[in-house]
Design a protein around this motif. Structure first.
Motif, PDB file in Angstrom:
ATOM      1  N   ALA A 225       4.763  31.308   6.637  1.00  0.00           N
ATOM      2  CA  ALA A 225       3.735  30.299   6.387  1.00  0.00           C
ATOM      3  C   ALA A 225       4.359  28.914   6.416  1.00  0.00           C
ATOM      4  O   ALA A 225       5.519  28.733   6.039  1.00  0.00           O
ATOM      5  N   ASN A 226       3.572  27.921   6.846  1.00  0.00           N
ATOM      6  CA  ASN A 226       4.088  26.568   7.021  1.00  0.00           C
ATOM      7  C   ASN A 226       3.566  25.580   5.986  1.00  0.00           C
ATOM      8  O   ASN A 226       4.073  24.477   5.877  1.00  0.00           O
ATOM      9  N   THR A 227       2.534  25.961   5.213  1.00  0.00           N
ATOM     10  CA  THR A 227       1.958  25.070   4.207  1.00  0.00           C
ATOM     11  C   THR A 227       1.640  25.872   2.956  1.00  0.00           C
ATOM     12  O   THR A 227       1.504  27.108   3.017  1.00  0.00           O
ATOM     13  N   PRO A 228       1.474  25.208   1.798  1.00  0.00           N
ATOM     14  CA  PRO A 228       1.086  25.935   0.584  1.00  0.00           C
ATOM     15  C   PRO A 228      -0.218  26.708   0.750  1.00  0.00           C
ATOM     16  O   PRO A 228      -0.352  27.828   0.240  1.00  0.00           O
ATOM     17  N   GLU A 229      -1.164  26.130   1.466  1.00  0.00           N
ATOM     18  CA  GLU A 229      -2.443  26.823   1.654  1.00  0.00           C
ATOM     19  C   GLU A 229      -2.248  28.145   2.391  1.00  0.00           C
ATOM     20  O   GLU A 229      -2.842  29.172   2.027  1.00  0.00           O
ATOM     21  N   GLU A 230      -1.402  28.127   3.418  1.00  0.00           N
ATOM     22  CA  GLU A 230      -1.130  29.360   4.154  1.00  0.00           C
ATOM     23  C   GLU A 230      -0.413  30.382   3.265  1.00  0.00           C
ATOM     24  O   GLU A 230      -0.695  31.585   3.337  1.00  0.00           O
ATOM     25  N   VAL A 231       0.506  29.888   2.423  1.00  0.00           N
ATOM     26  CA  VAL A 231       1.247  30.785   1.537  1.00  0.00           C
ATOM     27  C   VAL A 231       0.308  31.533   0.607  1.00  0.00           C
ATOM     28  O   VAL A 231       0.327  32.769   0.517  1.00  0.00           O
ATOM     29  N   PHE A 232      -0.526  30.795  -0.105  1.00  0.00           N
ATOM     30  CA  PHE A 232      -1.332  31.438  -1.142  1.00  0.00           C
ATOM     31  C   PHE A 232      -2.529  32.198  -0.558  1.00  0.00           C
ATOM     32  O   PHE A 232      -3.017  33.136  -1.175  1.00  0.00           O
TER      33      PHE A 232
ATOM     34  N   GLU B 183       0.837  -1.190   0.000  1.00  0.00           N
ATOM     35  CA  GLU B 183       0.000   0.000   0.000  1.00  0.00           C
ATOM     36  C   GLU B 183       0.877   1.246   0.000  1.00  0.00           C
ATOM     37  O   GLU B 183       2.063   1.188   0.329  1.00  0.00           O
ATOM     38  N   VAL B 184       0.270   2.355  -0.373  1.00  0.00           N
ATOM     39  CA  VAL B 184       0.980   3.634  -0.390  1.00  0.00           C
ATOM     40  C   VAL B 184       0.203   4.632   0.454  1.00  0.00           C
ATOM     41  O   VAL B 184      -1.020   4.746   0.335  1.00  0.00           O
ATOM     42  N   SER B 185       0.911   5.332   1.325  1.00  0.00           N
ATOM     43  CA  SER B 185       0.306   6.371   2.157  1.00  0.00           C
ATOM     44  C   SER B 185       0.968   7.705   1.831  1.00  0.00           C
ATOM     45  O   SER B 185       2.193   7.831   1.914  1.00  0.00           O
ATOM     46  N   LEU B 186       0.159   8.685   1.441  1.00  0.00           N
ATOM     47  CA  LEU B 186       0.655  10.029   1.143  1.00  0.00           C
ATOM     48  C   LEU B 186       0.419  10.918   2.353  1.00  0.00           C
ATOM     49  O   LEU B 186      -0.688  10.957   2.889  1.00  0.00           O
ATOM     50  N   ARG B 187       1.457  11.628   2.801  1.00  0.00           N
ATOM     51  CA  ARG B 187       1.289  12.504   3.965  1.00  0.00           C
ATOM     52  C   ARG B 187       1.891  13.869   3.673  1.00  0.00           C
ATOM     53  O   ARG B 187       2.989  13.987   3.112  1.00  0.00           O
ATOM     54  N   LEU B 188       1.138  14.903   4.007  1.00  0.00           N
ATOM     55  CA  LEU B 188       1.613  16.266   3.833  1.00  0.00           C
ATOM     56  C   LEU B 188       2.485  16.643   5.024  1.00  0.00           C
ATOM     57  O   LEU B 188       2.084  16.495   6.176  1.00  0.00           O
ATOM     58  N   VAL B 189       3.686  17.130   4.741  1.00  0.00           N
ATOM     59  CA  VAL B 189       4.645  17.505   5.777  1.00  0.00           C
ATOM     60  C   VAL B 189       4.880  19.005   5.705  1.00  0.00           C
ATOM     61  O   VAL B 189       5.090  19.558   4.623  1.00  0.00           O
ATOM     62  N   GLY B 190       4.820  19.678   6.830  1.00  0.00           N
ATOM     63  CA  GLY B 190       5.044  21.121   6.869  1.00  0.00           C
ATOM     64  C   GLY B 190       6.475  21.472   6.532  1.00  0.00           C
ATOM     65  O   GLY B 190       7.401  20.660   6.664  1.00  0.00           O
ATOM     66  N   TRP B 191       6.684  22.714   6.100  1.00  0.00           N
ATOM     67  CA  TRP B 191       8.019  23.160   5.739  1.00  0.00           C
ATOM     68  C   TRP B 191       8.935  23.341   6.948  1.00  0.00           C
ATOM     69  O   TRP B 191      10.130  23.583   6.771  1.00  0.00           O
ATOM     70  N   ASP B 192       8.392  23.200   8.158  1.00  0.00           N
ATOM     71  CA  ASP B 192       9.266  23.251   9.320  1.00  0.00           C
ATOM     72  C   ASP B 192      10.112  21.978   9.432  1.00  0.00           C
ATOM     73  O   ASP B 192      11.031  21.906  10.245  1.00  0.00           O
ATOM     74  N   ASP B 193       9.804  20.978   8.597  1.00  0.00           N
ATOM     75  CA  ASP B 193      10.641  19.783   8.498  1.00  0.00           C
ATOM     76  C   ASP B 193      11.198  19.714   7.078  1.00  0.00           C
ATOM     77  O   ASP B 193      10.561  19.172   6.174  1.00  0.00           O
ATOM     78  N   PRO B 194      12.382  20.275   6.827  1.00  0.00           N
ATOM     79  CA  PRO B 194      12.916  20.307   5.462  1.00  0.00           C
ATOM     80  C   PRO B 194      13.268  18.941   4.910  1.00  0.00           C
ATOM     81  O   PRO B 194      13.537  18.808   3.719  1.00  0.00           O
ATOM     82  N   SER B 195      13.250  17.899   5.756  1.00  0.00           N
ATOM     83  CA  SER B 195      13.536  16.550   5.279  1.00  0.00           C
ATOM     84  C   SER B 195      12.292  15.845   4.759  1.00  0.00           C
ATOM     85  O   SER B 195      12.378  14.707   4.286  1.00  0.00           O
TER      86      SER B 195
END
Length: 288
Positions: free
Chosen positions: A216-223, A117-129
């Motif tokens: 901003a920490n996520t794309p949504e916050e940025v735009f 299985e594949v799990s997609l998870r959104l990671v905030g930019w406060d974790d550059p890894s």
């Protein structure tokens, strides 16, 4: 286990700032987790000194036990993963991938790794890894530069442009020289993003400090910040269509080197599922 990893890192560095850099977390977040650990076990582990911190007697006694627990936990995880014929590949993402890459690679991955299985998870930019540093992701789609300890394969190289409100005076230009943007307030990634924050503020093209309109920490916050008129933001050309918003427009920017979108994984990770996904992406990009 996270608190134990934090404890061991600080105990080895004897400096919270250096340990935070090693763990790719912010110094306040690290200090908070250490206080949580001390409250949980009812012991004081560190004393502050002018050069940083020093271990208490209780901390010295706990350190070898914590190291052993982490080693046994990591070995146990590897054994469990090796014993399972199927599992879940966790893919970290800091932005939408698009570009026809993700879906094609997933189809190829499922062909060679049936049952996984594949799990997609959104990671905030406060974790550059992208979740690789703490093991919460197996692979990650991230923009270069990346923290040390990771391997990468570049998937796309794209020019950088600027997203701004449609009412912005510079929006009348077909393309914008970066010099015209130097004094504009910018939407910035969090400080914990480190070199990645600097790249999207174009510090390599500046001899002054950028004006920060908002962090901003996520794309949504940025735009959301852009459409609210709080600042402008540099974006990769391919993301201009992925993040189209009413009231916002995109213009190419001249005078900047391009950005690089990559797939990243831990340098020591040789698991078959990670290799299969990287190989799938290599095949996809070769055909593009």
């Amino acid at each position: 286990m996270r608190e134990l990893r934090y404890f061991v890192a600080v105990a080895e560095e004897l400096n919270v700032t250096r340990a935070a850099e090693r763990l790719f977390v912010s110094q306040p977040a690290l200090s908070k987790q250490l206080r949580v650990l001390e409250r949980q076990i009812g012991l004081r582990l560190f004393e502050r000194v002018p050069s940083g911190v020093t271990l208490t007697r209780q901390g010295e006694a706990l350190l070898p036990v914590a190291r052993e627990l982490l080693e046994r936990w990591n070995a146990g995880l590897e054994s469990a993963r090796a014993a399972a014929p199927t599992g879940t590949l966790v893919i970290g993402m800091q932005t939408a991938v698009g570009r026809g890459l993700q879906q094609a690679a997933l189809r190829r991955f499922r062909e060679v790794m049936p049952g996984w299985e594949v799990s997609l998870r959104l990671v905030g930019w406060d974790d550059p890894s992208g979740g690789l540093a703490d093991g919460s992701s197996d692979v990650a789609f991230i923009w270069l530069p990346v923290p040390p300890g990771l391997k990468t394969y570049v998937l796309a190289t794209e020019s950088r442009g600027v997203a701004m409100p449609m009412s912005h005076p510079l929006a009348r230009l077909p393309e914008i020289p970066f010099e015209a943007l130097r004094d504009e307030p910018f939407i910035a990634l969090p400080s914990a993003a480190g070199p990645l924050r600097d790249f999207w503020l174009a510090r390599e093209a500046r001899d002054d400090e950028p004006v920060i309109g908002v962090t901003a920490n996520t794309p949504e916050e940025v735009f959301e910040a852009v459409t609210s008129g709080l600042g402008v933001v540099l974006v990769a050309e391919g993301n201009a269509t992925l993040y189209n918003r009413p009231g916002m427009t995109y213009r190419p920017v001249t005078g900047l080197p391009p950005g690089e979108l990559a797939i990243a994984w831990r340098a020591e990770d040789r698991s078959p599922q990670v290799r299969a996904f990287i190989d799938a992406l290599r095949q996809v990009t070769t055909k593009v």
